[in-house]
Design an enzyme around this catalytic site. Structure first.
Site, short mmCIF file in Angstrom:
data_model
loop_
_atom_site.label_atom_id
_atom_site.label_comp_id
_atom_site.label_asym_id
_atom_site.label_seq_id
_atom_site.Cartn_x
_atom_site.Cartn_y
_atom_site.Cartn_z
N HIS A 6 -32.94 18.21 59.81
CA HIS A 6 -32.14 17.07 60.22
C HIS A 6 -32.24 16.80 61.71
O HIS A 6 -32.73 17.63 62.46
CB HIS A 6 -30.66 17.23 59.82
N GLU A 54 -27.35 13.97 61.11
CA GLU A 54 -26.01 14.52 61.33
C GLU A 54 -25.35 13.68 62.43
O GLU A 54 -25.84 13.64 63.55
CB GLU A 54 -26.14 15.97 61.76
N HIS A 73 -36.56 7.74 69.49
CA HIS A 73 -36.01 6.93 68.40
C HIS A 73 -35.92 7.75 67.11
O HIS A 73 -36.48 8.83 67.02
CB HIS A 73 -36.89 5.68 68.15
N GLU A 122 -36.64 2.96 64.23
CA GLU A 122 -37.89 2.38 63.77
C GLU A 122 -37.80 2.22 62.26
O GLU A 122 -37.46 3.17 61.55
CB GLU A 122 -39.05 3.31 64.13
#
Length: 128
Positions: A6, A54, A73, A122
């Site tokens: 994550h 998260e 990004h 993106e």
């Protein structure tokens, strides 16, 4: 064997961030928001627990978060048509940073939007 799990980002407004990633970008709220007194509120968004974002709202007093100078990004693959997705997001008030285009060396559409915390996201159409 290691695997990507994550990305954790600090958010300025948990409700607005959950709304952006679920209602606007179509991810699922996998967990939370959970409240950890004296520490933070946390929520988890993604397609599933294999790779997720998260969201962390720090409960300590501090100025609003700004983008760091090393953070680039997030990237998400969309379902469906890129141009239709961008128009839907624009209609929902999402800031469009880069209109859909195909990079010179690429074969799929790409665009950038901004989340409520100023983080560029993106968007890529699925690989064919």
């Amino acid at each position: 064997m290691s695997r990507y799990l994550h990305t954790s980002i600090f958010v300025n407004d948990m409700a607005a961030s959950i709304d952006f990633y679920t209602s606007k970008l179509g991810l699922k709220l996998l967990g939370g928001p959970n409240h950890y007194p004296g520490n933070a509120d946390m929520a988890f968004v993604g397609s599933d627990w294999n790779a997720y974002i998260e969201l962390v709202y720090d409960l300590e007093t501090h100025p609003p978060y700004a983008l760091g100078n090393r953070y680039e990004h997030l990237a998400l693959e969309i379902d469906g048509d890129m141009k239709e997705t961008i128009e839907r997001l624009r209609g929902q008030g999402v800031k469009i940073l880069t209109e859909p285009k195909k990079p010179p060396s690429g074969n799929r559409w790409i665009a950038f939007v901004e989340d409520p915390n100023g983080i560029p996201v993106e968007l890529l159409e699925p690989r064919s």
